[in-house]
Design a protein around this motif. Structure first.
Motif, PDB file in Angstrom:
ATOM      1  N   GLN A   1       3.018  59.766  13.922  1.00 22.67           N
ATOM      2  CA  GLN A   1       4.049  59.576  14.313  1.00 22.67           C
ATOM      3  C   GLN A   1       3.979  58.873  15.655  1.00 22.67           C
ATOM      4  O   GLN A   1       4.129  57.141  16.034  1.00 22.67           O
ATOM      5  CB  GLN A   1       5.675  59.526  13.901  1.00 22.67           C
ATOM      6  CG  GLN A   1       7.049  58.788  14.444  1.00 22.67           C
ATOM      7  CD  GLN A   1       7.587  59.759  14.404  1.00 22.67           C
ATOM      8  OE1 GLN A   1       8.369  60.450  13.714  1.00 22.67           O
ATOM      9  NE2 GLN A   1       9.146  59.148  14.147  1.00 22.67           N
ATOM     10  N   SER A   2       3.730  59.584  16.525  1.00 19.10           N
ATOM     11  CA  SER A   2       3.578  59.118  18.006  1.00 19.10           C
ATOM     12  C   SER A   2       2.616  58.132  18.133  1.00 19.10           C
ATOM     13  O   SER A   2       2.574  56.689  18.847  1.00 19.10           O
ATOM     14  CB  SER A   2       3.513  59.853  19.205  1.00 19.10           C
ATOM     15  OG  SER A   2       4.446  61.254  19.161  1.00 19.10           O
ATOM     16  N   LEU A   3       0.916  58.538  17.637  1.00 16.70           N
ATOM     17  CA  LEU A   3       0.271  57.503  17.549  1.00 16.70           C
ATOM     18  C   LEU A   3       0.236  56.421  16.562  1.00 16.70           C
ATOM     19  O   LEU A   3      -0.173  55.471  17.276  1.00 16.70           O
ATOM     20  CB  LEU A   3      -1.252  58.335  16.782  1.00 16.70           C
ATOM     21  CG  LEU A   3      -2.222  57.721  17.585  1.00 16.70           C
ATOM     22  CD1 LEU A   3      -2.489  58.159  18.889  1.00 16.70           C
ATOM     23  CD2 LEU A   3      -3.311  58.568  16.865  1.00 16.70           C
ATOM     24  N   LEU A   4       0.839  56.401  15.891  1.00 11.55           N
ATOM     25  CA  LEU A   4       1.208  55.226  15.194  1.00 11.55           C
ATOM     26  C   LEU A   4       2.393  54.261  15.901  1.00 11.55           C
ATOM     27  O   LEU A   4       1.960  53.290  15.596  1.00 11.55           O
ATOM     28  CB  LEU A   4       1.677  55.241  13.795  1.00 11.55           C
ATOM     29  CG  LEU A   4       2.238  54.139  13.280  1.00 11.55           C
ATOM     30  CD1 LEU A   4       1.062  53.644  12.486  1.00 11.55           C
ATOM     31  CD2 LEU A   4       2.907  54.345  11.469  1.00 11.55           C
ATOM     32  N   ARG A   5       3.401  54.759  16.407  1.00  7.81           N
ATOM     33  CA  ARG A   5       4.231  53.394  17.418  1.00  7.81           C
ATOM     34  C   ARG A   5       3.731  53.206  18.458  1.00  7.81           C
ATOM     35  O   ARG A   5       3.743  52.123  19.033  1.00  7.81           O
ATOM     36  CB  ARG A   5       4.979  55.079  18.466  1.00  7.81           C
ATOM     37  CG  ARG A   5       6.252  55.322  16.934  1.00  7.81           C
ATOM     38  CD  ARG A   5       7.330  55.690  17.989  1.00  7.81           C
ATOM     39  NE  ARG A   5       8.410  55.745  16.602  1.00  7.81           N
ATOM     40  CZ  ARG A   5       8.423  57.128  16.917  1.00  7.81           C
ATOM     41  NH1 ARG A   5       8.193  58.323  17.093  1.00  7.81           N
ATOM     42  NH2 ARG A   5       9.784  58.405  16.275  1.00  7.81           N
ATOM     43  N   LEU A   6       2.649  53.980  19.036  1.00 12.75           N
ATOM     44  CA  LEU A   6       1.685  53.947  20.224  1.00 12.75           C
ATOM     45  C   LEU A   6       0.491  52.491  19.781  1.00 12.75           C
ATOM     46  O   LEU A   6       0.068  51.325  20.906  1.00 12.75           O
ATOM     47  CB  LEU A   6       0.546  54.634  20.754  1.00 12.75           C
ATOM     48  CG  LEU A   6       1.788  55.725  21.855  1.00 12.75           C
ATOM     49  CD1 LEU A   6       1.269  56.882  22.081  1.00 12.75           C
ATOM     50  CD2 LEU A   6       2.429  55.130  23.117  1.00 12.75           C
ATOM     51  N   THR A   7      -0.098  52.864  18.884  1.00 15.24           N
ATOM     52  CA  THR A   7      -0.721  51.849  18.188  1.00 15.24           C
ATOM     53  C   THR A   7      -0.263  49.908  17.523  1.00 15.24           C
ATOM     54  O   THR A   7      -0.729  49.372  18.087  1.00 15.24           O
ATOM     55  CB  THR A   7      -1.480  52.177  16.497  1.00 15.24           C
ATOM     56  OG1 THR A   7      -2.189  53.651  17.215  1.00 15.24           O
ATOM     57  CG2 THR A   7      -2.730  51.105  16.708  1.00 15.24           C
TER      58      THR A   7
ATOM     59  N   ALA B   1       2.311  49.458  18.519  1.00 17.59           N
ATOM     60  CA  ALA B   1       2.609  48.432  20.055  1.00 17.59           C
ATOM     61  C   ALA B   1       1.382  47.272  20.659  1.00 17.59           C
ATOM     62  O   ALA B   1       1.938  46.665  20.901  1.00 17.59           O
ATOM     63  CB  ALA B   1       3.242  49.238  21.078  1.00 17.59           C
ATOM     64  N   LEU B   2      -0.197  48.274  20.643  1.00 15.25           N
ATOM     65  CA  LEU B   2      -0.907  47.680  21.001  1.00 15.25           C
ATOM     66  C   LEU B   2      -0.909  46.154  19.922  1.00 15.25           C
ATOM     67  O   LEU B   2      -1.438  45.123  20.777  1.00 15.25           O
ATOM     68  CB  LEU B   2      -1.575  48.219  21.086  1.00 15.25           C
ATOM     69  CG  LEU B   2      -3.115  48.048  21.399  1.00 15.25           C
ATOM     70  CD1 LEU B   2      -3.723  47.248  23.109  1.00 15.25           C
ATOM     71  CD2 LEU B   2      -4.242  49.158  21.184  1.00 15.25           C
ATOM     72  N   LEU B   3      -0.695  46.477  18.986  1.00 15.07           N
ATOM     73  CA  LEU B   3      -1.319  45.580  18.008  1.00 15.07           C
ATOM     74  C   LEU B   3      -0.216  44.776  17.444  1.00 15.07           C
ATOM     75  O   LEU B   3      -0.547  43.756  17.115  1.00 15.07           O
ATOM     76  CB  LEU B   3      -1.354  46.207  16.557  1.00 15.07           C
ATOM     77  CG  LEU B   3      -2.693  46.957  16.467  1.00 15.07           C
ATOM     78  CD1 LEU B   3      -3.239  47.570  14.539  1.00 15.07           C
ATOM     79  CD2 LEU B   3      -4.054  46.166  16.665  1.00 15.07           C
TER      80      LEU B   3
END
Length: 206
Positions: free
Chosen positions: A186-192, A194-196
């Protein structure tokens, strides 16, 4: 008992959120990792624990049920209050906590702000054999690091990004993410995302 919340984020602080559910805003204490990846307007679902005291009702929220379980175990330890337990989960991942307990190693807990040497030792002693999670040093640790980015990549493909773009973005975010974020889909998906987000718009517009 409030066991979970699902709503929109209305406010984000360093260690808390306001989540609006059915028009009611709930103040929820969260780990630093959770607060860092959420933004106002995000849809969020948290597993929660309501602490009832004579002078206050305090709600604590977690991304995963495993975090909630460990939080509940931590506050059962003599001398560990909800804020200290939240501090432990902000500093260590669930596998790291389980590994320290399994190794009878109180050093990781002594490094957590607000946890003294005696309390750190009590955490190890009183939680011995109680954490139903795989210790971090077990062989499952390395696959976990690879599994999380792979799951995030697949999720992004499902959301419409092509495989190469998704994989490159996930690799970039993973490289700079904290240990806790790399361990959470969940955390890594949110961060990615935000980048994408901006990059995807530019691609579509071009």
């Amino acid at each position: 008992m409030i066991s979970s919340l699902h709503g929109a984020v209305a406010h984000v602080a360093d260690d808390s959120l306001v989540v609006v559910v059915g028009g009611v805003g709930f103040s929820v204490a969260v780990t630093a990792q959770t607060a860092r990846v959420l933004h106002v307007g995000d849809d969020v679902q948290l597993h929660t624990n309501l602490i009832v005291r004579e002078d206050a009702l305090s709600l604590y929220g977690f991304d995963t049920r495993e975090e909630l379980t460990v939080f509940t175990q931590l506050i059962s330890v003599t001398g560990v209050g909800p804020k200290s337990a939240l501090g432990v989960l902000s500093s260590l991942t669930v596998p790291q906590i389980a590994q320290a307990v399994a190794d009878d190693d109180d050093a990781p807990f002594r490094r957590v702000s607000g946890i003294g040497p005696k309390t750190a030792k009590l955490i190890v002693v009183q939680l011995a054999g109680k954490l139903a999670v795989v210790p971090a040093a077990a062989p499952a640790t390395l696959p976990t690091r690879g599994e999380v980015p792979m799951q995030v990549t697949q999720a992004l493909i499902g959301l419409g990004w092509n495989e190469r773009t998704a994989a490159e973005a996930v690799a970039s975010v993973t490289e700079n993410a904290s240990e806790a974020d790399r361990a959470s889909v969940q955390s890594l998906l949110r961060l990615t995302l935000a980048l994408l987000g901006p990059a995807r718009k530019e691609t579509v517009g071009g």
